[in-house]
Design a protein around this motif. Structure first.
Motif, PDB file in Angstrom:
ATOM      1  N   GLY A   6       0.822  -1.215   0.000  1.00  0.00           N
ATOM      2  CA  GLY A   6       0.000   0.000   0.000  1.00  0.00           C
ATOM      3  C   GLY A   6       0.846   1.251   0.000  1.00  0.00           C
ATOM      4  O   GLY A   6       0.540   2.229  -0.688  1.00  0.00           O
ATOM      5  N   LEU A   7       1.924   1.248   0.783  1.00  0.00           N
ATOM      6  CA  LEU A   7       2.823   2.402   0.791  1.00  0.00           C
ATOM      7  C   LEU A   7       3.465   2.598  -0.577  1.00  0.00           C
ATOM      8  O   LEU A   7       3.630   3.727  -1.044  1.00  0.00           O
ATOM      9  CB  LEU A   7       3.910   2.231   1.852  1.00  0.00           C
ATOM     10  CG  LEU A   7       3.455   2.358   3.306  1.00  0.00           C
ATOM     11  CD1 LEU A   7       4.606   2.011   4.236  1.00  0.00           C
ATOM     12  CD2 LEU A   7       2.951   3.751   3.593  1.00  0.00           C
ATOM     13  N   THR A   8       3.810   1.504  -1.219  1.00  0.00           N
ATOM     14  CA  THR A   8       4.402   1.588  -2.547  1.00  0.00           C
ATOM     15  C   THR A   8       3.368   2.070  -3.561  1.00  0.00           C
ATOM     16  O   THR A   8       3.654   2.944  -4.374  1.00  0.00           O
ATOM     17  CB  THR A   8       4.960   0.223  -2.969  1.00  0.00           C
ATOM     18  OG1 THR A   8       5.956  -0.164  -2.024  1.00  0.00           O
ATOM     19  CG2 THR A   8       5.572   0.271  -4.342  1.00  0.00           C
ATOM     20  N   ALA A   9       2.176   1.520  -3.505  1.00  0.00           N
ATOM     21  CA  ALA A   9       1.128   1.909  -4.453  1.00  0.00           C
ATOM     22  C   ALA A   9       0.728   3.367  -4.275  1.00  0.00           C
ATOM     23  O   ALA A   9       0.388   4.049  -5.239  1.00  0.00           O
ATOM     24  CB  ALA A   9      -0.092   1.005  -4.282  1.00  0.00           C
ATOM     25  N   THR A  46       4.085   7.127  -1.524  1.00  0.00           N
ATOM     26  CA  THR A  46       4.448   8.007  -0.425  1.00  0.00           C
ATOM     27  C   THR A  46       5.955   8.196  -0.410  1.00  0.00           C
ATOM     28  O   THR A  46       6.667   7.606  -1.214  1.00  0.00           O
ATOM     29  CB  THR A  46       4.006   7.408   0.931  1.00  0.00           C
ATOM     30  OG1 THR A  46       4.696   6.181   1.136  1.00  0.00           O
ATOM     31  CG2 THR A  46       2.515   7.167   0.973  1.00  0.00           C
ATOM     32  N   GLY A  47       6.436   8.989   0.513  1.00  0.00           N
ATOM     33  CA  GLY A  47       7.867   9.195   0.651  1.00  0.00           C
ATOM     34  C   GLY A  47       8.598   7.914   0.997  1.00  0.00           C
ATOM     35  O   GLY A  47       9.803   7.796   0.784  1.00  0.00           O
ATOM     36  N   LEU A  48       7.883   6.945   1.531  1.00  0.00           N
ATOM     37  CA  LEU A  48       8.493   5.663   1.880  1.00  0.00           C
ATOM     38  C   LEU A  48       8.533   4.685   0.715  1.00  0.00           C
ATOM     39  O   LEU A  48       9.089   3.599   0.845  1.00  0.00           O
ATOM     40  CB  LEU A  48       7.720   5.015   3.036  1.00  0.00           C
ATOM     41  CG  LEU A  48       7.874   5.667   4.401  1.00  0.00           C
ATOM     42  CD1 LEU A  48       6.955   4.992   5.411  1.00  0.00           C
ATOM     43  CD2 LEU A  48       9.315   5.567   4.869  1.00  0.00           C
ATOM     44  N   ALA A  49       7.952   5.052  -0.406  1.00  0.00           N
ATOM     45  CA  ALA A  49       7.880   4.126  -1.546  1.00  0.00           C
ATOM     46  C   ALA A  49       9.262   3.698  -2.018  1.00  0.00           C
ATOM     47  O   ALA A  49       9.482   2.518  -2.290  1.00  0.00           O
ATOM     48  CB  ALA A  49       7.095   4.746  -2.693  1.00  0.00           C
ATOM     49  N   GLY A  50      10.197   4.627  -2.123  1.00  0.00           N
ATOM     50  CA  GLY A  50      11.548   4.290  -2.577  1.00  0.00           C
ATOM     51  C   GLY A  50      12.247   3.305  -1.663  1.00  0.00           C
ATOM     52  O   GLY A  50      12.691   2.236  -2.112  1.00  0.00           O
ATOM     53  N   LEU A 103      12.121  -4.416  -0.480  1.00  0.00           N
ATOM     54  CA  LEU A 103      11.460  -5.571  -1.085  1.00  0.00           C
ATOM     55  C   LEU A 103      12.331  -6.196  -2.169  1.00  0.00           C
ATOM     56  O   LEU A 103      12.397  -7.421  -2.296  1.00  0.00           O
ATOM     57  CB  LEU A 103      10.096  -5.166  -1.656  1.00  0.00           C
ATOM     58  CG  LEU A 103       9.036  -4.770  -0.623  1.00  0.00           C
ATOM     59  CD1 LEU A 103       7.781  -4.282  -1.326  1.00  0.00           C
ATOM     60  CD2 LEU A 103       8.727  -5.907   0.317  1.00  0.00           C
ATOM     61  N   GLY A 104      13.024  -5.353  -2.932  1.00  0.00           N
ATOM     62  CA  GLY A 104      13.950  -5.875  -3.944  1.00  0.00           C
ATOM     63  C   GLY A 104      15.085  -6.663  -3.315  1.00  0.00           C
ATOM     64  O   GLY A 104      15.480  -7.708  -3.828  1.00  0.00           O
ATOM     65  N   ALA A 105      15.608  -6.166  -2.193  1.00  0.00           N
ATOM     66  CA  ALA A 105      16.687  -6.872  -1.496  1.00  0.00           C
ATOM     67  C   ALA A 105      16.199  -8.209  -0.952  1.00  0.00           C
ATOM     68  O   ALA A 105      16.915  -9.212  -1.008  1.00  0.00           O
ATOM     69  CB  ALA A 105      17.232  -6.002  -0.367  1.00  0.00           C
ATOM     70  N   ILE A 106      14.976  -8.230  -0.446  1.00  0.00           N
ATOM     71  CA  ILE A 106      14.410  -9.481   0.081  1.00  0.00           C
ATOM     72  C   ILE A 106      14.231 -10.492  -1.045  1.00  0.00           C
ATOM     73  O   ILE A 106      14.588 -11.668  -0.902  1.00  0.00           O
ATOM     74  CB  ILE A 106      13.080  -9.220   0.814  1.00  0.00           C
ATOM     75  CG1 ILE A 106      13.338  -8.445   2.109  1.00  0.00           C
ATOM     76  CG2 ILE A 106      12.340 -10.520   1.091  1.00  0.00           C
ATOM     77  CD1 ILE A 106      12.088  -7.944   2.797  1.00  0.00           C
ATOM     78  N   VAL A 107      13.698 -10.050  -2.175  1.00  0.00           N
ATOM     79  CA  VAL A 107      13.500 -10.951  -3.303  1.00  0.00           C
ATOM     80  C   VAL A 107      14.845 -11.485  -3.797  1.00  0.00           C
ATOM     81  O   VAL A 107      14.980 -12.682  -4.091  1.00  0.00           O
ATOM     82  CB  VAL A 107      12.738 -10.235  -4.451  1.00  0.00           C
ATOM     83  CG1 VAL A 107      12.778 -11.036  -5.736  1.00  0.00           C
ATOM     84  CG2 VAL A 107      11.316  -9.953  -4.027  1.00  0.00           C
ATOM     85  N   THR A 108      15.841 -10.620  -3.859  1.00  0.00           N
ATOM     86  CA  THR A 108      17.166 -11.055  -4.285  1.00  0.00           C
ATOM     87  C   THR A 108      17.750 -12.074  -3.318  1.00  0.00           C
ATOM     88  O   THR A 108      18.309 -13.095  -3.730  1.00  0.00           O
ATOM     89  CB  THR A 108      18.113  -9.847  -4.409  1.00  0.00           C
ATOM     90  OG1 THR A 108      17.558  -8.923  -5.353  1.00  0.00           O
ATOM     91  CG2 THR A 108      19.494 -10.262  -4.859  1.00  0.00           C
ATOM     92  N   ALA A 109      17.614 -11.811  -2.024  1.00  0.00           N
ATOM     93  CA  ALA A 109      18.150 -12.734  -1.010  1.00  0.00           C
ATOM     94  C   ALA A 109      17.450 -14.085  -1.075  1.00  0.00           C
ATOM     95  O   ALA A 109      18.092 -15.131  -0.981  1.00  0.00           O
ATOM     96  CB  ALA A 109      17.994 -12.122   0.372  1.00  0.00           C
ATOM     97  N   VAL A 110      16.136 -14.073  -1.247  1.00  0.00           N
ATOM     98  CA  VAL A 110      15.382 -15.330  -1.305  1.00  0.00           C
ATOM     99  C   VAL A 110      15.719 -16.106  -2.572  1.00  0.00           C
ATOM    100  O   VAL A 110      15.865 -17.328  -2.529  1.00  0.00           O
ATOM    101  CB  VAL A 110      13.863 -15.047  -1.219  1.00  0.00           C
ATOM    102  CG1 VAL A 110      13.048 -16.286  -1.557  1.00  0.00           C
ATOM    103  CG2 VAL A 110      13.493 -14.535   0.160  1.00  0.00           C
ATOM    104  N   SER A 111      15.906 -15.408  -3.667  1.00  0.00           N
ATOM    105  CA  SER A 111      16.179 -16.107  -4.930  1.00  0.00           C
ATOM    106  C   SER A 111      17.592 -16.696  -4.963  1.00  0.00           C
ATOM    107  O   SER A 111      17.840 -17.603  -5.743  1.00  0.00           O
ATOM    108  CB  SER A 111      15.984 -15.158  -6.108  1.00  0.00           C
ATOM    109  OG  SER A 111      16.952 -14.130  -6.100  1.00  0.00           O
ATOM    110  N   HIS A 112      18.482 -16.202  -4.138  1.00  0.00           N
ATOM    111  CA  HIS A 112      19.840 -16.747  -4.113  1.00  0.00           C
ATOM    112  C   HIS A 112      19.997 -17.915  -3.135  1.00  0.00           C
ATOM    113  O   HIS A 112      21.069 -18.496  -3.054  1.00  0.00           O
ATOM    114  CB  HIS A 112      20.861 -15.646  -3.764  1.00  0.00           C
ATOM    115  CG  HIS A 112      21.132 -14.748  -4.927  1.00  0.00           C
ATOM    116  ND1 HIS A 112      20.576 -13.495  -5.032  1.00  0.00           N
ATOM    117  CD2 HIS A 112      21.869 -14.932  -6.042  1.00  0.00           C
ATOM    118  CE1 HIS A 112      20.987 -12.942  -6.141  1.00  0.00           C
ATOM    119  NE2 HIS A 112      21.761 -13.797  -6.795  1.00  0.00           N
TER     120      HIS A 112
END
Length: 62
Positions: free
Chosen positions: A36-39, A42-46, A52-61
């Motif tokens: 929701g914050l990303t959608a 807001t200032g927290l979107a970045g 979330l990108g770091a989490i996805v990268t960590a999980v995929s490795h």
């Protein structure tokens, strides 16, 4: 700006209601809230997108 705040607020309220009615767990609620914050762009979107990108990268490795 008003629309962004409203979308973030609505997402927060929906998340609280989902947890309160036990429709979702805390982990799922966290994902809904972060999305929701990303959608809402807001200032927290970045930072949220970066996290979330770091989490996805960590999980995929693993």
């Amino acid at each position: 700006m008003n629309v962004t705040i409203s979308v973030a607020l609505v997402t927060g309220v929906v998340t609280v209601v989902l947890v309160w009615t036990k429709r979702v767990g805390i982990g799922t609620a966290l994902i809904v809230w972060l999305s929701g914050l990303t959608a809402a762009s807001t200032g927290l979107a970045g930072p949220v997108n970066d996290m979330l990108g770091a989490i996805v990268t960590a999980v995929s490795h693993h």
